[in-house]
Write an enzyme that holds these catalytic residues in place. Structure first.
Site, short mmCIF file in Angstrom:
data_model
loop_
_atom_site.label_atom_id
_atom_site.label_comp_id
_atom_site.label_asym_id
_atom_site.label_seq_id
_atom_site.Cartn_x
_atom_site.Cartn_y
_atom_site.Cartn_z
N HIS A 78 -29.49 6.71 3.07
CA HIS A 78 -29.46 8.04 3.68
C HIS A 78 -28.33 8.89 3.11
O HIS A 78 -27.66 9.63 3.84
CB HIS A 78 -29.35 7.93 5.21
CG HIS A 78 -30.65 7.54 5.84
ND1 HIS A 78 -30.77 7.16 7.15
CD2 HIS A 78 -31.90 7.45 5.32
CE1 HIS A 78 -32.05 6.86 7.41
NE2 HIS A 78 -32.75 7.04 6.31
N ASP A 91 -35.17 12.84 -1.16
CA ASP A 91 -35.98 12.58 0.04
C ASP A 91 -35.77 13.79 0.94
O ASP A 91 -34.71 13.94 1.54
CB ASP A 91 -35.49 11.28 0.71
CG ASP A 91 -36.28 10.92 1.96
OD1 ASP A 91 -37.03 11.77 2.47
OD2 ASP A 91 -36.14 9.77 2.42
N ASP A 126 -42.20 14.74 4.98
CA ASP A 126 -41.19 13.75 4.57
C ASP A 126 -41.61 13.16 3.22
O ASP A 126 -42.49 12.31 3.17
CB ASP A 126 -41.14 12.67 5.67
CG ASP A 126 -40.08 11.61 5.43
OD1 ASP A 126 -39.27 11.76 4.50
OD2 ASP A 126 -40.07 10.63 6.21
N HIS A 144 -43.50 4.98 8.70
CA HIS A 144 -43.27 5.28 10.12
C HIS A 144 -44.23 6.39 10.51
O HIS A 144 -44.77 7.10 9.66
CB HIS A 144 -41.81 5.69 10.35
CG HIS A 144 -41.33 6.79 9.43
ND1 HIS A 144 -41.57 8.12 9.66
CD2 HIS A 144 -40.66 6.75 8.24
CE1 HIS A 144 -41.05 8.86 8.68
NE2 HIS A 144 -40.50 8.04 7.79
N GLU A 163 -43.79 4.56 1.99
CA GLU A 163 -42.54 4.78 1.25
C GLU A 163 -41.83 3.51 0.80
O GLU A 163 -40.71 3.23 1.22
CB GLU A 163 -41.59 5.63 2.08
CG GLU A 163 -41.35 5.18 3.50
CD GLU A 163 -40.29 6.04 4.21
OE1 GLU A 163 -39.20 6.19 3.62
OE2 GLU A 163 -40.55 6.53 5.30
N ARG A 203 -37.36 5.26 -4.69
CA ARG A 203 -38.27 5.29 -3.54
C ARG A 203 -39.34 6.33 -3.84
O ARG A 203 -39.05 7.35 -4.47
CB ARG A 203 -37.52 5.64 -2.25
CG ARG A 203 -38.40 5.72 -1.01
CD ARG A 203 -37.63 5.63 0.32
NE ARG A 203 -36.74 6.74 0.59
CZ ARG A 203 -35.43 6.71 0.45
NH1 ARG A 203 -34.83 5.61 0.06
NH2 ARG A 203 -34.70 7.79 0.72
N GLU A 256 -42.32 8.31 -1.65
CA GLU A 256 -42.77 8.50 -0.26
C GLU A 256 -43.78 9.63 -0.17
O GLU A 256 -43.52 10.74 -0.62
CB GLU A 256 -41.57 8.82 0.63
CG GLU A 256 -41.95 9.13 2.07
CD GLU A 256 -40.74 9.29 2.98
OE1 GLU A 256 -39.67 9.70 2.51
OE2 GLU A 256 -40.89 9.02 4.19
N1 GLY Z 1 -36.18 10.66 5.43
C1 GLY Z 1 -36.11 9.55 6.28
C2 GLY Z 1 -37.24 8.66 6.03
O1 GLY Z 1 -37.83 8.69 4.98
O2 GLY Z 1 -37.66 7.96 6.89
MN MN Z 2 -38.06 10.36 3.74
MN MN Z 3 -39.84 8.57 5.85
#
Ligand code: GLY
Ligand code: MN
Ligand code: MN
Length: 453
Positions: free
Chosen positions: A250, A267, A278, A361, A397, A418, A420
């Site tokens: 983060h 991100d 996201d 998530h 992700e 990453r 996502e």
């Molecule tokens: N930006 C936070 C996550 O990808 O969950």
């Molecule tokens: Mn994210």
């Molecule tokens: Mn996320």
């Protein structure tokens, strides 16, 4: 739908309130009370930009501070909005308020009152109520429990008898979370638009990157695109991570410089009309992946493909994560990051040294949205993973993060990747909403070749 159109009894907000009324009746009826989020001080008389409470918005469509929703589920349902009263002097400083009269009509409530009257109104409504329903978690006013106590005590005074006190308290969080987990057509439309704006922001940031650029410069490109496109806010603080910073999951955009040969991990997502997006992309600042960067990138991309195949109604929430882990762990073995067999790497958790988070998530009004990841009805302790259903929205992700260590090939040190995307579960498979920004390495390199410089 825009907020300039009046909301009728057909509005999504009214439909959701009806659903909640029915549920309250199934629990014996009573009075529900929800507040929106409090305003928050940044320093002295300066406030943070206001953000409503998500549950409150879901049931009202109302975004001003100082507002309350009261639902009385009885023989005749009453949906009451309490909001800040008109105040010509304050409105010169803070902007126009709806005021109860216009708000009640425009937002389709049965009644509307000035929030200042709340402490008189609530005891009256609670007299004889069997049950109080409230959201006792989240961003709602922290003083709600004390207020509820004051109101019930005042209700006892109103009726002059113990009978006046509601006998039961029920938290509404779970039932509203269940509703929010399945997005309706209006919500999905907003989320698609939010996703498209965020994707444009990522494209712009990629094209603005150059060896020697600072993380904050790319954050500025994201914010520019989000606001220029009408999004009200970011959905969370943007992560822009140059080089080794990508291994800090983060890492907020800061002053670090992306040097020739570094990857940049971004991100970031906007919030549009109350809904989050996201997206993560990882790209080479000089426009060409190096061999080791590309090798790891290909593994993460293959893991994402594998997870996406499981983002459909036939599977449970965890199936995508398991599929991604298999691909990532095999890739780590093939590239010499971990030793041993695939099954041993998965069962023993050796892969977690380089992949320490989950593969997705729920996504909605909140970036990590509400809704349980386990079936809610089953016995606690043995609850199976939640079955995916159309209208659920989730992120996909996977990533790999390699910190320097003597037992790891040096060519992979400090690479963090990453990828996502945001997906809607449908009957046929995932609808991936965020591919306005490419994900294939060749397409990313081509995009970067188009840079003006
Ligand atoms: N930006 C936070 C996550 O990808 O969950
Ligand atoms: Mn994210
Ligand atoms: Mn996320």
């Amino acid at each position: 739908m825009t907020m300039t159109e009046s909301l009728t009894s057909d509005s999504p907000f009214a439909r959701r309130r009806r659903h909640l009324f029915d549920w309250m009746r199934s629990q014996g009826g009573g009075v529900a009370v929800l507040s929106t989020a409090p305003e928050r001080s940044r320093n002295r008389d300066n406030q943070y930009a206001y953000r409503h409470d998500s549950d409150f918005f879901y049931l009202t469509g109302f975004v001003e501070p100082g507002a309350w929703l009261i639902l009385v589920a009885g023989e005749q349902d009453r949906a009451i909005l309490c909001c800040l009263g008109k105040h010509p002097e304050r409105e010169i400083w803070d902007g126009v308020r709806w005021g109860p009269e216009a708000a009640g009509e425009h937002f389709g409530f049965d009644e509307a009152r000035d929030s200042e009257r709340l402490d008189d109104l609530m005891p009256e409504l609670l007299v004889g109520a069997e049950r109080i329903f409230a959201v006792l978690t989240g961003t709602q006013g922290a003083d709600l429990p004390q207020r509820l106590q004051r109101w019930t005590q005042a209700a006892a005074g109103v009726s002059r008898g113990a009978r006046a006190l509601p006998a039961h308290w029920t938290d509404l969080s779970d039932v509203i979370a269940e509703m929010r987990l399945i997005k309706d057509a209006t919500e999905l439309d907003t989320m698609r638009r939010a996703a498209a704006i965020s994707a444009r922001g990522h494209v712009r940031a990629m094209q603005a990157a150059y060896p020697g650029c600072h993380e904050y410069e790319l954050e500025a490109e994201l914010l520019y695109t989000f606001r220029k496109s009408g999004a009200q806010s970011v959905a969370y603080d943007s992560i822009v991570a140059a080089g080794a910073n990508a291994c800090v999951l983060h890492h907020r955009a800061g002053h670090a410089v992306a040097h020739d040969g570094d990857l940049i991990l971004i991100d970031a997502g906007c919030e549009l009309d109350g809904y989050a997006s996201d997206i993560t992309r990882t790209f080479p600042v000089n426009g060409r992946f190096s061999g080791p960067q590309r090798a790891l990138y290909d593994v993460v991309l293959e893991a994402q493909r594998a997870a996406a195949l499981h983002a459909t109604r036939a599977f449970d929430f965890n199936a995508g994560h398991e599929a991604a882990v298999r691909v990532l762990a095999q890739g780590m073995i093939d590239l010499g990051l971990i030793a041993g067999s695939l099954d041993a790497a998965i069962e023993g958790g050796a892969y977690q040294r380089f992949y320490m988070h989950r593969t997705g998530h729920w996504l909605g009004m909140d970036v990590h949205d509400v809704g349980t990841y386990r079936e809610p009805a089953a016995n606690p302790g043995q609850r199976p993973w939640r079955k995916l259903a159309p209208g659920m929205v989730l992120t996909i992700e996977p990533g790999i993060y390699v910190r320097p260590s003597d037992d790891v090939p040096e060519k992979f040190w400090n690479i963090g990747i990453r990828i996502e995307d945001d997906a809607i579960v449908t009957d046929e498979g995932p609808e991936i909403m965020t591919r306005g920004v490419p994900v294939e390495p060749q397409a990313i390199e081509a995009l970067m070749r188009e840079r003006a410089c």
